[in-house]
Motif scaffolding. Structure first.
Motif, mmCIF file in Angstrom:
data_model
loop_
_atom_site.group_PDB
_atom_site.id
_atom_site.type_symbol
_atom_site.label_atom_id
_atom_site.label_comp_id
_atom_site.label_asym_id
_atom_site.label_seq_id
_atom_site.Cartn_x
_atom_site.Cartn_y
_atom_site.Cartn_z
ATOM 1 N N ALA A 50 22.547 25.468 80.031
ATOM 2 C CA ALA A 50 21.159 25.056 79.767
ATOM 3 C C ALA A 50 20.377 24.966 81.077
ATOM 4 N N TRP A 51 20.960 24.331 82.102
ATOM 5 C CA TRP A 51 20.299 24.235 83.403
ATOM 6 C C TRP A 51 20.080 25.630 83.992
ATOM 7 N N ASP A 52 21.083 26.482 83.855
ATOM 8 C CA ASP A 52 20.992 27.841 84.378
ATOM 9 C C ASP A 52 19.810 28.589 83.762
ATOM 10 N N ARG A 53 19.609 28.419 82.463
ATOM 11 C CA ARG A 53 18.499 29.113 81.775
ATOM 12 C C ARG A 53 17.129 28.628 82.238
ATOM 13 N N THR A 54 17.010 27.313 82.499
ATOM 14 C CA THR A 54 15.690 26.757 82.808
ATOM 15 C C THR A 54 15.393 26.642 84.300
ATOM 16 N N ASP A 55 16.434 26.551 85.127
ATOM 17 C CA ASP A 55 16.214 26.244 86.540
ATOM 18 C C ASP A 55 16.883 27.191 87.513
ATOM 19 N N ASN A 56 17.623 28.174 87.030
ATOM 20 C CA ASN A 56 18.394 29.007 87.946
ATOM 21 C C ASN A 56 18.195 30.483 87.609
ATOM 22 N N ILE A 57 19.166 31.105 86.987
ATOM 23 C CA ILE A 57 19.048 32.532 86.668
ATOM 24 C C ILE A 57 17.840 32.787 85.770
ATOM 25 N N GLY A 58 17.542 31.850 84.879
ATOM 26 C CA GLY A 58 16.393 32.004 83.989
ATOM 27 C C GLY A 58 15.055 32.083 84.698
ATOM 28 N N VAL A 59 14.987 31.616 85.931
ATOM 29 C CA VAL A 59 13.756 31.718 86.726
ATOM 30 C C VAL A 59 13.967 32.617 87.943
ATOM 31 N N HIS A 60 14.979 33.469 87.856
ATOM 32 C CA HIS A 60 15.263 34.473 88.891
ATOM 33 C C HIS A 60 15.497 33.861 90.265
ATOM 34 N N ALA A 61 16.232 32.741 90.282
ATOM 35 C CA ALA A 61 16.555 32.109 91.561
ATOM 36 C C ALA A 61 17.438 33.034 92.393
ATOM 37 N N HIS A 62 17.283 32.927 93.678
ATOM 38 C CA HIS A 62 18.113 33.654 94.634
ATOM 39 C C HIS A 62 18.499 32.673 95.722
ATOM 40 N N PHE A 63 19.807 32.612 96.033
ATOM 41 C CA PHE A 63 20.317 31.676 97.026
ATOM 42 C C PHE A 63 20.723 32.396 98.310
ATOM 43 N N THR A 64 20.406 31.760 99.424
ATOM 44 C CA THR A 64 20.979 32.113 100.712
ATOM 45 C C THR A 64 21.759 30.900 101.176
ATOM 46 N N LEU A 65 23.048 31.081 101.421
ATOM 47 C CA LEU A 65 23.896 29.999 101.906
ATOM 48 C C LEU A 65 23.723 29.916 103.414
ATOM 49 N N ASP A 66 23.025 28.874 103.856
ATOM 50 C CA ASP A 66 22.726 28.711 105.278
ATOM 51 C C ASP A 66 23.861 28.039 106.037
ATOM 52 N N ALA A 67 24.547 27.096 105.388
ATOM 53 C CA ALA A 67 25.644 26.362 106.036
ATOM 54 C C ALA A 67 26.478 25.686 104.965
ATOM 55 N N ILE A 68 27.715 25.364 105.314
ATOM 56 C CA ILE A 68 28.582 24.578 104.441
ATOM 57 C C ILE A 68 29.476 23.724 105.320
ATOM 58 N N GLU A 69 29.606 22.466 104.917
ATOM 59 C CA GLU A 69 30.402 21.497 105.668
ATOM 60 C C GLU A 69 31.304 20.746 104.701
ATOM 61 N N PRO A 70 32.417 20.225 105.191
ATOM 62 C CA PRO A 70 33.234 19.352 104.342
ATOM 63 C C PRO A 70 32.433 18.115 103.965
#
Length: 110
Positions: A50-70
């Motif tokens: 449901a979230w994916d449809r309204t807030d993610n793929i459903g609105v053509h989101a595109h992610f760039t992973l800038d950093a990741i930390e523990p």
């Protein structure tokens, strides 16, 4: 980007979003996953979808992973993502808690 290895489930979260693959996106989560988007709570894979449809793929989101930390506890990671698309646009932290190689919890908030 930080030097730790990006967990497979986090990679899948980003890559499935960017290619618009809703099935692969949902499959990156546990069956009982919890997703919290600035206080809006979603439960289980149906909630994730449901979230994916309204807030993610459903609105053509595109992610760039800038950093990741523990994160603060075991199996927890804090990723800095830049988001573009037809919904939210900006950069911020996303906290992932993994279990059995899948996303058990996702929190989007500062």
């Amino acid at each position: 980007m930080s030097s730790i290895e990006v967990p497979a489930a986090v990679r899948t979260f980003v890559e499935a979003t960017n290619r618009g693959d809703a099935e692969a996106f949902a499959a990156a989560f546990t069956h009982d996953a919890e997703l919290d988007d600035w206080g809006r709570a979603y439960r289980g894979r149906d909630g994730v979808r449901a979230w994916d449809r309204t807030d993610n793929i459903g609105v053509h989101a595109h992610f760039t992973l800038d950093a990741i930390e523990p994160g603060a506890s075991a199996d927890t990671y804090v990723a800095t993502l830049t988001v573009t698309g037809n919904g939210y646009n900006g950069t911020g932290p996303v906290t992932f808690r993994l279990r059995d190689g899948l996303i058990a919890s996702l929190r989007i908030a500062p």
